[in-house]
Structures are given as C-alpha cells and as structure tokens.
Design an enzyme around this catalytic site. Sequence first.
Site, PDB file in Angstrom:
ATOM      1  N   ARG A  19      26.978  19.515 -48.338  1.00  0.00           N
ATOM      2  CA  ARG A  19      26.012  18.792 -48.972  1.00  0.00           C
ATOM      3  C   ARG A  19      25.352  19.994 -50.088  1.00  0.00           C
ATOM      4  O   ARG A  19      24.979  19.537 -51.184  1.00  0.00           O
ATOM      5  CB  ARG A  19      24.786  18.540 -47.929  1.00  0.00           C
ATOM      6  CG  ARG A  19      24.659  17.213 -47.084  1.00  0.00           C
ATOM      7  CD  ARG A  19      23.418  17.078 -46.599  1.00  0.00           C
ATOM      8  NE  ARG A  19      23.448  17.960 -45.206  1.00  0.00           N
ATOM      9  CZ  ARG A  19      22.200  18.770 -44.968  1.00  0.00           C
ATOM     10  NH1 ARG A  19      20.939  18.419 -45.459  1.00  0.00           N
ATOM     11  NH2 ARG A  19      22.003  19.287 -43.779  1.00  0.00           N
ATOM     12  N   HIS A  51      22.394  17.469 -36.431  1.00  0.00           N
ATOM     13  CA  HIS A  51      23.106  17.665 -37.507  1.00  0.00           C
ATOM     14  C   HIS A  51      23.222  16.485 -38.321  1.00  0.00           C
ATOM     15  O   HIS A  51      23.972  15.626 -37.602  1.00  0.00           O
ATOM     16  CB  HIS A  51      24.361  18.444 -37.223  1.00  0.00           C
ATOM     17  CG  HIS A  51      24.767  19.273 -38.802  1.00  0.00           C
ATOM     18  ND1 HIS A  51      25.322  18.487 -39.721  1.00  0.00           N
ATOM     19  CD2 HIS A  51      24.979  20.589 -38.961  1.00  0.00           C
ATOM     20  CE1 HIS A  51      25.492  19.403 -40.653  1.00  0.00           C
ATOM     21  NE2 HIS A  51      25.376  20.492 -40.289  1.00  0.00           N
TER      22      HIS A  51
END
Lengths: 532, 225
Positions: A339, A319
């Site tokens: 994000r 990740h």
Amino acid sequence: MPYPTDFQDSLAKLKASREFRKEQTIKRLTDEERTRLIEAFHPDYRPEGMEELRVGVNKGQRVPLEFASVAESYSRIDPEKINLNAPDFKVDVLVVGGGGGGSAAALTAHSQGASVLLTTKLRLGDANTLMAEGGICAPVRPDDDPYKHFLDTLGGGHYTNVPDIVKALVLDGPKIANWLIDMGVMFDFEEDGALKVNHCGGHSRKRLLSCKDLTGLEIMRVLRDEIRNREIPYLEFSPAVEIILDLEGRCGGAILFNMETEEYYVVEANAVILASGGIGRLHVQSFPTTNHYGATADGLVIGYRAGAELLHMDSIQYHPTGVVWPEQMLGQLITEVMRGHGTHLVNVDGERFINELECRDTCASALIKECEDRGKGVVTPTGMVGIWMDTSLVEGVEKHFVGIYQRFKKYDIDISKEPILIFPTQHYQNGGLRITPHGETTIPGLFAAGEVSGGVQGKNRLAGNSLLDIFVFGRRSALRAMDLINQKRSKLTMHHVVDYQNKLKELGIDESKKSPVLLPDYIREEIKVKRY
Amino acid sequence: MAELIPIYLMGKKYSVPEGSTILGAIEHAGYQLIRGCGCRGGFCGACATVYRVPGDHQIKVGLACQTQIEENMTLTILPSYPANKALYDLETVKDPVKALWQAYPEIFKCLGCSACTKICPQDIAVMDYIAGAKRGNLEQVAELSFDCIMCGLCASRCLAQMVPYNVAMMARRLYAKNTLVKPDYVLKRIEEVEQGNYKDEIDELIGKDIEELRKIYAGRDIEGI
C-alpha cells in the site's frame, strides 16, 4: 490456473479504470468519519463476537468469545499434585517464547551476566517475528524524529495507548536499529549510503527499515544464530503452561510441558519474561489469520490465571490485505508496504473507495463495508468475497517483492500484470497483559514483551511498530529483571491456580475444558466422532 | 466439495481433497502435527517435504504449507535434519573471509554436483553461493542466499556432507557487519536521545487533552509516497 472466468468481467473493469485511478486523489478521512466507519464495520464492534469475563482481575470486561473460552478453562495439570520442591531447572531469568521478543530478552539478560533459559512451543524462531515482511520502524533519519513517531503511534492508536510506554518505544527505536545493524542484520541501503526507508499506513514519515520483503526472517535468523553462538540454553516444543508464584504473590518460575514426552518440568526463576505472542490461531470471529501455528494465547491465559491484569483485550487487529485467492493461500499476509508503494484497493466495478494509506483498522473497516454493505466485493467460485489490490502499479514489483511474486507464480498469477484478491485477516492482538515502560506486568517478577503485552499499541497498531515493540520491551524486561536476580523469595505455590479453578467450579464451568490449548484444533468432526 | 484423490503419507494411503496443500491434506487425513509445522506461510522452513510421483524417478521437494498435492504422490516431511554450526564471535572477527573458511573448511570439498541447488525449495543457487564462499566473495553468498529459510534440505543431499545454509548464515552476518556502512545519523540520533532531547516535547504532548492531541495529529505534515 490463472484467475477463473468468474473474475474476468471485474478484471476488465479494473484494467479499464487504471489510468483514471492513477490521476485520482482520494482524500483522507477526518477523525469523525474514521470513527464512524470503524464503529459501524470493524469486527471489534460486533456485539455477538464479545463476552464479559466472569472471573479474574478483568472480570466484567468485554473480550472476544474465543479468548473468554480459554481464559475460563482449567489448568492442564493438577496444581496440588505438582512437586515444586524439586525444580528441574533453576535459573535467574526464564524467557517464554522463541520469537524476536524472547530472543532479545534472552540475549540481553545473558549479556548482563544472568543465567537464562529460553523455552518455546515450536522451534527457536518459529514465530510471527519471522513472518514480518515489511520492516521495523525506527525514527533514525535526519528529517524524522521520535516526537513525530510518538504522535503517529498515539494518533494511530486513537489515543488509547499508554503514553509512557509509547515514549519508551520511540526513544529506544534508534538504539534497537543500531543493535540489529551491529549484530549483522542485512538491512537495505540506498546508493548514497542512507538506510532505505519505506512508507506505510499511519506514519507521517518514511521510517520503515527493511531487509527486502523478508525483514522478519532476516532478523530472526540472526538472533537465533547469536543465541546459538553464545550457547544460551533453550528448550523447544516445551511451552509454559502455568506460572508459579511465591507466598507473597511474586513470580517464582513456571511449569513447562514437553509436548513430545508429555512430561512437565518445574522451572524456578527469579524473573519470568513472557514473550509468547498472541491469539491468531484461536480464529477470533472465525477470521483466517496470518499468524503462525502456535499463536493460541498461552501467555495471556497463564498470566491472567496468575492474576496479571489485561488491557485492551477487546481490540484485535485485522490486516486489511490478507489473501483470498487462491484459497490455498487464504489469510496469508500481503505486506503493508504494498500500500505504501502506491497500489490501489479496487472494488468489483474497478473503483477505489479509500485512501490506501489510512491506518489498518480504517482500511479493514472500509473493505468490510465495501463487500458486506455496498455489495461491491468480488465473489469467488466458492463464495468467498474480496477486493482487488492492483499490484501492477508498483514498478518492478517482481524485484522488490520477490517473496510475494514467487508465491503467486506457483499458482500462475503474475502480480506484475494481475491484481491480488484480498480481504481483512486476523493479524495482531492489540491488547494483552498490562505492562509498565519496563515490561513489568502487575505481578512482581513477571514481565511481558511484544504481542502478549498490552498498552504499547493502544487499540490499533501501526505497521512496523510490532517488530520495534518486541525488541524494545524484550530488552527492557531483561534489564529490569536483573534487579531481581539476587532477591530472596518465599515458598513457591500453585494456590492461585487452585483459587482460580474454584471460581470456575462455582460458575459451573465444564471441568473438561483445559487451557492453554497449545495448538489449534483443525481435526475434522468426521474424524473426531470416530475417536471413541 | 473438491474431489478426493489418493496420496501416500509416509507410505500409507489416504484420500484427500484435490487442490489441497500438502499440509492441508495431512490435517484432512486426521494428523495433529507437533513437528513439521511452523508459520504455515512459507517462511520458517519447518515443513520441508520430500516426495515422489509415479512414473518419475526424480525426488521432488516443497514446503508442505506451500505445495499442492499430486495424485498418488508419496511423501514425508523432514522436520529436522542433523546439522553442525560453527560458533563464532562476530565482534572479534578480524578477517571475515578467513573466519568463514576456518569455520567451514568443508566447503572446499564441494564436488560441484549441484544436488543442493536442485533440491532447494526456494530456488536458491546453493552451489553457486558455496563457490562464492570458496572465492571469499561474501557479497555473492549474502545476495544469493538471502531467501534461505534454513529448511535443511540442502544439507540432506550434499555429497560433501556440509551444511550449506549455516555457511550462508555466517557469511551474511560477516558481510553485513563488515561491508555495509552504518550512516552517521543513526549514532547521532542515539546521542541526542541520550542527552535528553525529544523528552520534553513528548512530555508536553502527554500533558495535553485528547481534543488538543487530535488537532495536532490532524495538522501534522505527512511525507508523500
């Protein structure tokens, strides 16, 4: 203790470039650029991290060293000593794993009228499911649909996914969302009554359903509560350590280990559903991990030893946004939704370098390149390196991301004003035991759902697709297992383990190596040497 | 290497690195935990810990995986605390508030001492949501208790001997089930899938070679943030 003085220069640059960055557009990479970046910088492509399996169905295939080590180990039990004729439990369906996949399988099999036993290594619910922050993807919105979700998943997986399994995943998505809503999961809603949806990397539509930033926790609490309401029997601190087969090679149960009393239980079952998760706590290539304490590849090891085929075991998901500072939080996840909400990834000089909505493998590779190749990472006082995630760009971050905000506040970092320092962290095992769209492994009667399975996610999983995966295939496995519950079986045997171990012996592999390892080994060498 | 400082694990002294989390310190001391350790990220509630520090009469709490050690603290993890849970069938509940009151009549014995709120490592206003439960305000219970990780510390302190987190669990499910309205489009989409929509389109994609798929993927319309 806010950020140390070492960081102040870089923080000043980050603040100075903020207005410019807001106006800046970073183009997405073409397929070729993406492939080049990944092949050059993704840890899966480091030859020194991989090794060929020497035994079993996937002999000759590359897997992470850490997995090869546990795959090429001996059973914890003496397979010739264990008495299979007097089972401690006899059930229709044995479910191995107490996370979301196992819970969905147990609830489904139970509602179909099967006798069920669920067994798990930690407590019911102590699993990666509960740590999922962002949400669960399902193509339910009117301007979204399963076709779009299918294309996103396949493209995100670089066309390595098994398409029929992805088809099952996306077509079942709406049904799973409905099932969870009906069970009283508190999803987020918009004021106009629509389900709230978020964006995340690799998806072409906003389709991530959320329960604030604690989606996995909320879903897991509900599933656990429902298992208790229905009084489905479950065993805690009792991981499965071996699969039992019959003379025809069908699965006939499993052997469990009570970690507290150190006794073994024989469970006879017509179907075994493995939902035991992944590999994170073996720390592939020494990466920190977002995974829970029990993620030690148990299901993969025992399934493989019984002869089930693995798929894509060379593919690990890092990740992009794992915490680097404060070090007490090392490796912990910052949800991808951050994000999706317009945060920037920023190097030591205050510059962006990748479109933040690229898929995980692409972003992770870009971060590694920025730090290791271009030397543009932020170095911590203890020599770790990271990239800034500018969280102050998210309006109301303290409200929408309460969990993360609170955890940083304990270290005097206010993420509504200061960025977070991040670096890729081992998050998910993309591959696993090969399954069909009904969760069947290559061994009749043995099923796999979720992270322990392979094929659904291909070589790169999209955000929000794992929560969907566990429920879709937990449920599908249980439904297919119902076909087996009246099946006659021949004599139970552990010959497969004896045979497997003989091959290990032929290779001269050290007989003291045992697996599954069950828990990660964090004991210091200074202490071990005193354990005479 | 960080400086070593003394702490007391269940009364026994160990020297551990300053700045560690309690979990890190326990492992540094040489323990291999089986219980009292789960997600290691502050979500699962397996490692609720109670401790005291010298010169302060108050009991302190924290999750072992999230809390930094303090010099000379004496601590114990509470891996489990006995709790009863009411059994109920969500599908057959007619009056959610009555169902909650019947399942947990002990909430009316709340003495308002606030011990639950004071001990909650998630800073949840436990006593306030119990008050909400008494008034039948399920929304209030659901919202106030949402961050609950069910670690059990509130139950360990309650003077009225109730299990607040199980009350909240039931209230959240009742609230979501009975108050939140599922949009029509969810069932409509399920119907479409059951009628066989999308299958052909997807099968057509499955039939294409990778180069064609790449083109279709690259050309897809992406919704903005």
